[in-house]
Design an enzyme around this catalytic site. Structure first.
Site, PDB file in Angstrom:
ATOM      1  N   LYS A   1       0.776  -1.229  -0.266  1.00  0.00           N
ATOM      2  CA  LYS A   1       0.302   0.153  -0.203  1.00  0.00           C
ATOM      3  C   LYS A   1       0.818   1.600  -0.096  1.00  0.00           C
ATOM      4  CE  LYS A   1      -1.163   0.425   5.084  1.00  0.00           C
ATOM      5  NZ  LYS A   1      -0.629   1.504   5.260  1.00  0.00           N
ATOM      6  N   ASP A   2       2.893   0.942   0.341  1.00  0.00           N
ATOM      7  CA  ASP A   2       2.266   2.604   0.211  1.00  0.00           C
ATOM      8  C   ASP A   2       4.094   2.225  -1.097  1.00  0.00           C
ATOM      9  OD1 ASP A   2       2.933   2.540   3.331  1.00  0.00           O
ATOM     10  OD2 ASP A   2       4.413   1.779   3.586  1.00  0.00           O
TER      11      ASP A   2
ATOM     12  N   ARG B   1      -8.390   8.883   3.552  1.00  0.00           N
ATOM     13  CA  ARG B   1      -8.200   7.248   3.614  1.00  0.00           C
ATOM     14  C   ARG B   1     -10.098   7.406   5.484  1.00  0.00           C
ATOM     15  NH1 ARG B   1      -8.372   2.615   5.263  1.00  0.00           N
ATOM     16  NH2 ARG B   1      -6.741   3.198   5.465  1.00  0.00           N
ATOM     17  N   ARG B   2      -8.703   7.096   6.285  1.00  0.00           N
ATOM     18  CA  ARG B   2      -9.440   6.955   6.901  1.00  0.00           C
ATOM     19  C   ARG B   2     -10.103   7.913   8.046  1.00  0.00           C
ATOM     20  NH1 ARG B   2      -4.584   3.582   9.470  1.00  0.00           N
ATOM     21  NH2 ARG B   2      -4.696   1.430   8.681  1.00  0.00           N
TER      22      ARG B   2
ATOM     23  N   ARG C   1       1.391  10.110  13.744  1.00  0.00           N
ATOM     24  CA  ARG C   1       3.026   9.822  13.448  1.00  0.00           C
ATOM     25  C   ARG C   1       3.515   8.248  14.566  1.00  0.00           C
ATOM     26  NH1 ARG C   1       6.111  12.514   9.186  1.00  0.00           N
ATOM     27  NH2 ARG C   1       6.527  10.648   9.125  1.00  0.00           N
TER      28      ARG C   1
ATOM     29  N   VAL D   1       4.288   2.205  14.599  1.00  0.00           N
ATOM     30  CA  VAL D   1       3.314   0.555  15.335  1.00  0.00           C
ATOM     31  C   VAL D   1       3.374   0.716  16.632  1.00  0.00           C
ATOM     32  CG1 VAL D   1       1.774  -1.321  16.025  1.00  0.00           C
ATOM     33  CG2 VAL D   1       2.692  -0.538  13.693  1.00  0.00           C
TER      34      VAL D   1
ATOM     35  N   ARG E   1       2.533   4.737  17.926  1.00  0.00           N
ATOM     36  CA  ARG E   1       1.393   4.957  18.098  1.00  0.00           C
ATOM     37  C   ARG E   1       0.577   4.629  18.953  1.00  0.00           C
ATOM     38  NH1 ARG E   1       0.086   5.541  11.689  1.00  0.00           N
ATOM     39  NH2 ARG E   1       2.081   5.866  10.557  1.00  0.00           N
TER      40      ARG E   1
ATOM     41  N   CYS F   1      -0.816   7.640  -1.655  1.00  0.00           N
ATOM     42  CA  CYS F   1      -1.693   7.785  -1.266  1.00  0.00           C
ATOM     43  C   CYS F   1      -2.670   8.165   0.555  1.00  0.00           C
ATOM     44  CB  CYS F   1      -0.060   5.957   0.069  1.00  0.00           C
ATOM     45  SG  CYS F   1       1.195   6.887   0.666  1.00  0.00           S
TER      46      CYS F   1
END
Length: 526
Positions: free
Chosen positions: A79-80, A131-132, A149, A152, A155, A244
């Site tokens: 997706k990136d 998008r989210r 930012r 994972v 965050r 993206c």
């Protein structure tokens, strides 16, 4: 073959992905080692992602090393990866995809199960994805969305530090890292409700175009089914000329030989996202067909009739008003309770309670049932799920397909040997009950009746939506379809009425406001 050098970013997730490919290669007898490369996206942490220059800021440096010959292959989150490759590079393999669903991680004291997505009113949600943001605000306009930012684990730590009430992450990343999230509430958002980024959950292995031997070798870890599905999603992204950061979700899956594709697109992160669902027998021309539906030139319905009252702030109303489509919403039936006092004894052994409509949820809970702790809930459609939430309960099973036969088959697998209570309308078709295993113990509970209104006025809207078989019966006592009028049936029980009449109709993917909005958006007016 010589020892291969795999180029990867240095984040925990990127390293997991690269090591996963290293293990896959080892399984086919090929040795490899990792080389960590810092990208622009890793270095610049003080800017929002959509403020960075150009595209591919998580991939560009890896691609440069690949072209320079210092690495043999690069492992990317697909997706990136921009949809246009630098000259001389090619995606050689796409392994089997991890689930593409989204996780909404919520601090436990910010959970409110009576609200959609289980988030308290006005909650602050962290995400750096346009998008989210667009889809979250489409479902819950009261939320505050703030930029987030970091990798994972970073965050998640920011959430634990209470910088946010909730954050959104791809399930694939959380699952791959095997993180313990027991201190948080996890709301899993299915791909049909919250449409993921193109190629979310998939990895792309990039090599030099002329490395023919390596290309052949990598076919052993390529998954043709995943590659075929994500190719549709990435082609849609490419045709929209979006990176993206475009507020675009696209998800394709092959089901029973047909390709099912969900697309959501907004102009900006603040705008209401348009949603479309399409089925096709082949991927040929499919992406082009999807993109054409989002053209501003396309003629959409001017007015839509629906056989139920539509709330002022409902998703369906906002979706149609976003397209300047007038709504004529009126129910053609009335409902009345036929049970006023519930015999609580019948609930004692109940394992499951199944609702096929919002009415059945409301009428049941108005009887003040005393439920056993073990009782689980099943529903048809997200509308019934939302109704159940208002009484403080989660649905353990949600039948999201508009095909009641599919829903029945899925539910039947859960209830062998169980006691299942069906609060229902007196004239219900009982489609679910008929599909249950012979050893399931059905407790039948008719609790309300449906009465058809008389002297129903004809509608001259471009599209007529019918939300139950009773509404079809009520409307066509005195009325006929006008030439050119198109019909949407909420599910296949309602659709059967039109089959009997020989009338063509559209069946939305899901029997709820999102599914109906997708169906209306997909209709072309000649």
């Amino acid at each position: 073959m010589k020892k291969l050098i795999i180029g990867t970013r240095g984040s925990d997730l990127a390293l997991w992905q690269a090591n996963h490919i290293k293990d896959e290669l080892a399984a086919i007898g090929v040795e490899a080692e990792l080389k960590i490369i810092k990208t622009q996206g890793d270095k610049i942490l003080n800017l929002r992602l959509d403020k960075l220059e150009g595209k591919g800021f998580f991939t560009k440096e890896l691609e440069e090393e690949l072209l320079g010959g210092t690495i043999d292959l690069a492992v990317h989150s697909l997706k990136d990866l921009p949809t246009v490759h630098p000259e001389g590079l090619v995606i050689a393999a796409i392994p089997a995809r991890e689930e593409a669903t989204e996780y909404l991680l919520i601090l436990k004291d910010c959970v409110d199960v009576s609200q959609k997505l289980s988030l308290k009113k006005g909650a602050m949600v962290g995400t750096s994805s346009n998008r989210r943001k667009a889809q979250l605000l489409g479902l819950r306009p009261d939320l505050e969305i703030e930029d987030l930012r970091g990798n994972v684990p970073t965050r998640i730590q920011k959430l634990r530090d209470e910088d946010y009430d909730a954050i959104m992450l791809a399930k694939a990343g959380v699952k791959r890292l095997g993180l313990d999230l027991s201190d948080l509430h996890i709301e899993e958002l299915e791909t049909t409700e919250f449409i993921p980024a193109p190629a979310q959950g998939a990895l792309g292995i990039q090599i030099r175009e002329h490395d023919a031997e390596l290309f052949e070798l990598l076919q052993k870890i390529n998954n043709p089914a995943t590659a075929e599905e994500v190719a549709v999603e990435r082609k849609v992204l490419n045709l929209f000329e979006g990176g993206c950061h475009m507020p675009l979700g696209c998800y394709c899956k092959k089901e029973d030989g047909e390709f099912e594709v969900w697309t959501a697109k907004a102009e900006t992160a603040e705008d209401f996202p348009e949603r479309l669902f399409l089925r096709a027998n082949s991927t040929e021309g499919l992406a082009e067909k999807i993109v054409a539906k989002f053209s501003g030139e396309r003629k959409k319905p001017g007015k839509v009739f629906i056989s139920r009252e539509i709330g002022e702030h409902s998703y369906f109303r906002r979706a149609l008003e976003n397209n300047n489509i007038e709504i004529e919403g009126r129910s053609l039936i009335r409902t009345f309770p036929i049970v006023t006092v519930l015999d609580q004894f019948i609930l004692r052994h109940v394992d499951w309670i199944f609702f096929s409509s919002r009415n059945s949820v409301d009428y049941f809970f108005n009887l003040k049932p005393v439920l056993p702790k073990k009782a689980k809930f099943g529903v048809v459609g997200r509308g019934s799920e939302d109704a159940l939430r208002k009484y403080g309960h989660f649905a353990d099973f949600v039948g999201t397909s508009g095909d009641i036969t599919e829903v029945a088959e899925d539910f039947a697998q859960l209830v062998s040997g169980k006691h299942v209570l069906f609060p229902r309308a007196q004239d219900s078709l009982q489609s679910i009950q008929k599909s249950l295993p012979a050893d399931a113990k059905i407790i039948d509970l008719p609790i309300y009746e449906t009465v058809i209104e008389e002297d129903i006025d004809q509608s001259y809207a471009d599209v007529l939506i019918f939300t139950s078989p009773s509404n079809v019966d009520a409307y066509f006592v005195d009325n006929l379809l006008e030439p050119g009028q198109q019909v949407i049936a909420i599910g296949n029980s309602t659709g059967k009425k039109f089959d009997e009449m020989g009338v063509k109709y559209t069946l939305p993917y899901s029997p709820d406001e999102i599914g109906l909005a997708e169906a209306v958006f997909g209709i072309d007016i000649k």
